[in-house]
Design an enzyme around this catalytic site. Structure first.
Site, PDB file in Angstrom:
ATOM      1  N   GLU A   1     -52.294  54.034 -25.348  1.00 35.73           N
ATOM      2  CA  GLU A   1     -51.602  55.525 -25.190  1.00 35.73           C
ATOM      3  C   GLU A   1     -50.363  55.718 -24.525  1.00 35.73           C
ATOM      4  OE1 GLU A   1     -56.123  57.622 -25.405  1.00 35.73           O
ATOM      5  OE2 GLU A   1     -54.967  57.364 -23.606  1.00 35.73           O
TER       6      GLU A   1
ATOM      7  N   CYS B   1     -59.539  48.882 -19.668  1.00 34.41           N
ATOM      8  CA  CYS B   1     -59.277  48.717 -18.221  1.00 34.41           C
ATOM      9  C   CYS B   1     -60.622  47.931 -17.604  1.00 34.41           C
ATOM     10  CB  CYS B   1     -59.193  50.082 -17.475  1.00 34.41           C
ATOM     11  SG  CYS B   1     -58.869  49.848 -15.711  1.00 34.41           S
TER      12      CYS B   1
ATOM     13  N   CYS C   1     -64.216  53.063 -13.138  1.00 34.24           N
ATOM     14  CA  CYS C   1     -64.260  54.619 -12.473  1.00 34.24           C
ATOM     15  C   CYS C   1     -64.988  55.443 -13.367  1.00 34.24           C
ATOM     16  CB  CYS C   1     -62.920  55.122 -12.388  1.00 34.24           C
ATOM     17  SG  CYS C   1     -61.843  53.899 -11.351  1.00 34.24           S
TER      18      CYS C   1
ATOM     19  N   CYS D   1     -63.642  58.378 -15.594  1.00 32.73           N
ATOM     20  CA  CYS D   1     -62.479  57.894 -16.455  1.00 32.73           C
ATOM     21  C   CYS D   1     -62.831  57.312 -17.778  1.00 32.73           C
ATOM     22  CB  CYS D   1     -61.204  56.943 -15.765  1.00 32.73           C
ATOM     23  SG  CYS D   1     -60.245  56.087 -16.722  1.00 32.73           S
TER      24      CYS D   1
ATOM     25  N   GLY E   1     -55.209  51.405 -17.991  1.00 30.37           N
ATOM     26  CA  GLY E   1     -55.356  50.005 -17.362  1.00 30.37           C
ATOM     27  C   GLY E   1     -54.778  50.202 -15.949  1.00 30.37           C
TER      28      GLY E   1
ATOM     29  N   SER F   1     -55.087  56.431  -6.234  1.00 32.98           N
ATOM     30  CA  SER F   1     -55.989  57.350  -6.666  1.00 32.98           C
ATOM     31  C   SER F   1     -57.202  57.268  -5.575  1.00 32.98           C
ATOM     32  CB  SER F   1     -56.561  56.510  -7.925  1.00 32.98           C
ATOM     33  OG  SER F   1     -55.427  56.647  -8.726  1.00 32.98           O
TER      34      SER F   1
ATOM     35  N   HIS G   1     -59.114  60.092  -4.324  1.00 35.35           N
ATOM     36  CA  HIS G   1     -60.234  60.803  -4.978  1.00 35.35           C
ATOM     37  C   HIS G   1     -61.614  60.998  -3.939  1.00 35.35           C
ATOM     38  CE1 HIS G   1     -58.057  60.273  -8.645  1.00 35.35           C
ATOM     39  NE2 HIS G   1     -58.396  59.063  -9.007  1.00 35.35           N
TER      40      HIS G   1
ATOM     41  N   CYS H   1     -55.794  60.868 -19.849  1.00 35.40           N
ATOM     42  CA  CYS H   1     -56.348  59.366 -19.828  1.00 35.40           C
ATOM     43  C   CYS H   1     -57.293  59.152 -20.711  1.00 35.40           C
ATOM     44  CB  CYS H   1     -56.893  59.146 -18.460  1.00 35.40           C
ATOM     45  SG  CYS H   1     -55.994  57.887 -17.541  1.00 35.40           S
TER      46      CYS H   1
HETATM   47  N1  SAH Z   1     -55.687  52.610 -13.122  1.00 31.48           N
HETATM   48  C1  SAH Z   1     -54.653  53.341 -12.548  1.00 31.48           C
HETATM   49  C2  SAH Z   1     -53.706  54.052 -13.324  1.00 31.48           C
HETATM   50  C3  SAH Z   1     -54.202  54.821 -14.433  1.00 31.48           C
HETATM   51  S1  SAH Z   1     -55.012  56.363 -14.216  1.00 31.48           S
HETATM   52  C4  SAH Z   1     -55.313  54.281 -11.236  1.00 31.48           C
HETATM   53  O1  SAH Z   1     -56.596  54.394 -11.427  1.00 31.48           O
HETATM   54  O2  SAH Z   1     -54.957  54.941 -10.445  1.00 31.48           O
HETATM   55  C5  SAH Z   1     -54.135  57.460 -13.804  1.00 31.48           C
HETATM   56  C6  SAH Z   1     -54.713  58.498 -13.160  1.00 31.48           C
HETATM   57  O3  SAH Z   1     -55.536  59.313 -13.874  1.00 31.48           O
HETATM   58  C7  SAH Z   1     -55.661  58.083 -11.763  1.00 31.48           C
HETATM   59  O4  SAH Z   1     -55.304  58.878 -10.695  1.00 31.48           O
HETATM   60  C8  SAH Z   1     -56.901  58.384 -12.567  1.00 31.48           C
HETATM   61  O5  SAH Z   1     -57.885  58.467 -11.438  1.00 31.48           O
HETATM   62  C9  SAH Z   1     -56.675  59.670 -12.996  1.00 31.48           C
HETATM   63  N2  SAH Z   1     -57.877  60.109 -13.939  1.00 31.48           N
HETATM   64  C10 SAH Z   1     -58.640  59.191 -14.914  1.00 31.48           C
HETATM   65  N3  SAH Z   1     -59.447  59.882 -15.677  1.00 31.48           N
HETATM   66  C11 SAH Z   1     -59.324  61.241 -15.237  1.00 31.48           C
HETATM   67  C12 SAH Z   1     -59.735  62.291 -15.727  1.00 31.48           C
HETATM   68  N4  SAH Z   1     -60.856  62.384 -16.758  1.00 31.48           N
HETATM   69  N5  SAH Z   1     -59.522  63.644 -15.411  1.00 31.48           N
HETATM   70  C13 SAH Z   1     -58.540  63.540 -14.271  1.00 31.48           C
HETATM   71  N6  SAH Z   1     -57.751  62.340 -14.081  1.00 31.48           N
HETATM   72  C14 SAH Z   1     -58.169  61.192 -14.494  1.00 31.48           C
HETATM   73 FE1  SF4 Z   2     -59.110  51.864 -14.697  1.00 32.61          FE
HETATM   74 FE2  SF4 Z   2     -57.810  53.598 -13.544  1.00 32.61          FE
HETATM   75 FE3  SF4 Z   2     -59.421  54.569 -15.300  1.00 32.61          FE
HETATM   76 FE4  SF4 Z   2     -60.132  53.580 -12.998  1.00 32.61          FE
HETATM   77  S1  SF4 Z   2     -58.975  55.594 -13.230  1.00 32.61           S
HETATM   78  S2  SF4 Z   2     -61.136  53.087 -14.873  1.00 32.61           S
HETATM   79  S3  SF4 Z   2     -58.527  51.955 -12.693  1.00 32.61           S
HETATM   80  S4  SF4 Z   2     -57.720  53.470 -15.716  1.00 32.61           S
END
Ligand code: SAH
Ligand code: SF4
Length: 409
Positions: free
Chosen positions: A129, A149, A153, A156, A210, A264, A266, A384
């Site tokens: 995407e 990925c 997490c 995610c 990713g 990230s 969190h 995401c």
């Molecule tokens: N893998 C990397 C970059 C991609 S995710 C990372 O984890 O940082 C980009 C951001 O979107 C990260 O901060 C991730 O924690 C956040 N993210 C993922 N899923 C989400 C969701 N459902 N709601 C809000 N933020 C989310």
């Molecule tokens: Fe991967 Fe980032 Fe999603 Fe965690 S938040 S699963 S590292 S894309």
């Protein structure tokens, strides 16, 4: 997740949960695209089709301009190259970008594309995407670095996807090129704020699918192409790489890539972070924050962004907010509070708005900018990992129509 998706790990199931194994290999198309090749790789490709070494630099420079300043889509348009060279190039290479499989445009102007990558032989499509978010002072393109990925997490959606492979540098640059194509962004435009001469895509964030620091070399090579001042020319100050905390590669990101860093975070305790970001079991908070403190180039003008997803009852108490401020003390930082974006089957809820505001106030009063990331493109699920599952795929006919539109726009 089934056990076949999990890499066998000497330390047992808990460790195995941290990472899936990348399952798929990249299979190059028979006729490769030159979009996204580094200058060195492009010179080598030219050498391979008989361009003498003494001409290579000049030819690379000419092709670079056509590719990244003009955005041409055929070798024939490269009129500063001799005709026979254009024909040779067209015989061996393409200028293909990833293919748009679906496009959604939000009422707020956010655009989201589902892209199919080129050259796959397996029957499972490799898709990523890419999201374009226009704002008054900038236009941000959110790009992907992997299909799926390997990390898991728990909040995610990308983490739940089974298919994983690294994108090539070309595929990462291809997303930027494709966005410029689709937005007709190859010539400078007047912007709503009256400033002329800017491109629509002015900023890049690696916050799509990713973990960019698990695809280090391709991400580094791609970002060097994107930042090249004779080409796409998006400065490294305007590129932000987001990592879930791959500690050994954080220093390398600063010294070898030199882009802005987002982490990230969190959670403020290892206990909660182990649950949300299982990679924390490998690289716990203390190590992560040490790596941030030592990030090359860190200064008040180049702050780290800590991302913090707001999960109701999990990490959003006011005590958490105070602990957060203590945890990052001394690190030049911004804190980006992200309202959780739910997806079908997710086990979390977004914190109440009131709670997010109180949390933000504590962080702000401690001296940190703490913007709450405004949900953009909510109507098209522009978060995401959501387009892939939520969008009806276009039919072959609709795709052809879309491609024709992209060419004539
Ligand atoms: N893998 C990397 C970059 C991609 S995710 C990372 O984890 O940082 C980009 C951001 O979107 C990260 O901060 C991730 O924690 C956040 N993210 C993922 N899923 C989400 C969701 N459902 N709601 C809000 N933020 C989310
Ligand atoms: Fe991967 Fe980032 Fe999603 Fe965690 S938040 S699963 S590292 S894309």
């Amino acid at each position: 997740m089934t056990s076949t998706l999990v890499a066998p790990h000497p330390h047992g199931a808990a460790s195995a949960f941290i990472e899936k194994r990348p399952l798929e290999r990249y299979v190059a198309p028979a006729k490769p695209s030159v979009v996204g090749l580094s200058r060195a790789a492009l010179a080598e490709a030219l050498g391979g089709v008989g361009v003498p070494e003494r001409q290579q630099r000049m030819r690379v420079q000419q092709i670079w301009q056509w590719l990244y300043v003009r955005g041409v889509q055929s070798f024939d348009e490269m009129t500063t190259l001799p005709k026979d060279l254009r024909a040779i190039l067209a015989g061996h290479f393409t200028l293909a970008r990833p293919e748009i499989m679906a496009e959604q445009i939000s009422v707020d102007g956010t655009r989201k594309w589902l892209l199919r990558l080129l050259g796959e032989t397996s029957n499972r499509p490799h898709e990523v995407e890419c999201v374009y978010i226009p704002d008054t002072d900038r236009g941000t393109l959110c790009i992907s670095s992997q299909v799926g990925c390997t990390l898991n997490c728990t909040f995610c959606h990308t983490g739940t996807q089974r298919l994983v492979r690294n994108l090539t540098a070309g595929e990462i640059v291809g997303q930027v090129v494709l966005a410029r194509d689709r937005l007709s962004d190859w010539t400078a435009v007047e912007r709503p704020d009256g400033e002329g001469g800017k491109r629509l895509v002015s900023n890049i964030v690696l916050m799509g699918m990713g973990e960019p620091l698990y695809n280090f070399d391709a991400v580094r090579d791609a970002l060097n192409v994107v930042a090249d001042g004779d080409g796409l020319s998006i400065s490294k100050r305007r590129i932000t790489l987001s990592t879930s905390g791959v500690v050994p590669n954080i220093a390398r990101a600063g010294s070898e890539i030199g882009v802005m860093l987002a982490v990230s975070l969190h959670a403020v305790t290892d206990e909660v972070r182990n649950e949300l970001v299982p990679l924390n079991r490998k690289y716990p908070l203390r190590e992560l924050l040490d790596a941030c403190r030592n990030y090359p180039g860190l200064s008040n003008a180049r702050r780290i962004t800590f991302e913090y997803v707001m999960l109701k009852g999990v990490n959003d108490s006011l005590a958490d907010a105070r602990a957060l401020v203590r945890l990052i003390k001394g690190i030049p930082a911004k804190i980006n509070l992200i309202p959780f974006n739910p997806w079908p089957g997710s086990n979390y809820e977004c914190s109440d708005w009131e709670q997010i505001e109180k949390f933000s106030e504590i962080v702000f009063n401690a001296g940190y900018a703490s913007p709450v990331r405004t949900p953009r493109g909510r109507d098209i699920l522009a978060a995401c990992g959501q387009l892939k599952s939520a969008t009806e795929k276009l039919s072959a006919r609709e795709r052809l129509a879309l491609r024709a539109m992209a060419m004539t726009d």
